[in-house]
Enzyme design. Structure first.
Site, PDB file in Angstrom:
ATOM      1  N   CYS A 166      -1.217  -4.574   6.989  1.00  0.00           N
ATOM      2  CA  CYS A 166      -0.963  -3.405   7.837  1.00  0.00           C
ATOM      3  C   CYS A 166      -0.326  -3.828   9.168  1.00  0.00           C
ATOM      4  CB  CYS A 166      -2.248  -2.648   8.115  1.00  0.00           C
ATOM      5  SG  CYS A 166      -3.290  -2.465   6.680  1.00  0.00           S
ATOM      6  N   CYS A 205       0.802  -1.219   0.000  1.00  0.00           N
ATOM      7  CA  CYS A 205       0.000   0.000   0.000  1.00  0.00           C
ATOM      8  C   CYS A 205       0.839   1.275   0.000  1.00  0.00           C
ATOM      9  CB  CYS A 205      -0.911   0.018   1.229  1.00  0.00           C
ATOM     10  SG  CYS A 205       0.022   0.102   2.749  1.00  0.00           S
TER      11      CYS A 205
HETATM   12 FE1  FES Z   1      -1.369   0.771   4.324  1.00  0.00          FE
HETATM   13 FE2  FES Z   1      -2.908  -0.199   6.168  1.00  0.00          FE
HETATM   14  S1  FES Z   1      -3.437   0.226   4.143  1.00  0.00           S
HETATM   15  S2  FES Z   1      -0.838   0.281   6.325  1.00  0.00           S
END
Ligand code: FES
Length: 211
Positions: free
Chosen positions: A107, A36
């Site tokens: 995450c 992400c």
């Molecule tokens: Fe990036 Fe949770 S979506 S750390």
């Protein structure tokens, strides 16, 4: 549709424990998530006699799950020895938070990676690493995959910013395809020096820019 976050996740997100940085930290690490593009920084104070983590703080540039996991792992790690803290897994963190939605697993992995990287940083700074793998070009490339390019949220190897790597007589030279006055140039340089400069066989890390 809102994500089904547990009460505990929301509580840690609203009131995260141990947020911030430790200026005179004994070890620190910044880890990024290729999934992400978010980042987490972990700072440690360690008792050199007992190797107990006496203080730990984190900064998250991630989502609610990442903030909540960062918060819970600092609570789990504080008071533990480095060896014990190494064993904290994302499953354990996620369980302590009452579960995380499956799409948010990365995450918590990121927060745990941050903790492990900070412990590794401490061990390298203090000559405590048992397996003395030599620092080769391949090793450097592997480590650089943990240095983020904040512009695109991916690591600097994947985004082809690493132009050259040279390892000779304990001197590591990394050339980044970036102007030296780029807004993230000094942050990346610092991160690279931190990730490689404490290796047992590294005397100097030189980061150069193409312009
Ligand atoms: Fe990036 Fe949770 S979506 S750390």
């Amino acid at each position: 549709m809102p994500l089904p976050y547990s009460e505990i996740v929301m509580e840690h997100f609203r009131n995260p424990r141990n947020v911030g940085r430790i200026e005179d930290a004994d070890a620190k690490a910044i880890e990024g998530s290729p999934a992400c593009g978010d980042m987490v920084a972990v700072y440690l104070k360690v008792d050199p006699e007992t190797q107990v983590i006496t203080d730990i703080k984190f900064e998250s540039y991630g989502c609610a799950s990442n903030i909540a996991t960062g918060s819970i792992i600092t609570e789990l790690a504080k008071g533990k020895t480095l060896e014990e803290a190494k064993k904290i897994s994302w499953e354990e963190a996620s369980k302590a938070l009452g579960g995380l939605p499956p799409v948010k697993v990365h995450c918590s992995v990121l927060a745990v990676d941050g903790l492990r990287a900070a412990i590794q940083n401490y061990e390298e700074r203090h000559g405590l690493v048992k397996e003395r793998e030599p620092t080769t070009v391949e090793f450097v490339r592997k480590r650089l995959k943990h240095v983020m390019n904040p512009v695109v949220g991916l690591d600097i190897v994947r985004t082809k910013l690493v132009k050259e790597i040279e390892v000779q007589d304990g001197v590591v030279r990394v050339v980044l395809d970036l102007p030296s006055d780029h807004m993230f140039a000094s942050a990346m340089k610092e991160d690279i020096e931190e990730k490689l400069g404490h290796r047992w066989d590294v005397k100097q890390v030189i980061v150069e820019f193409t312009e």
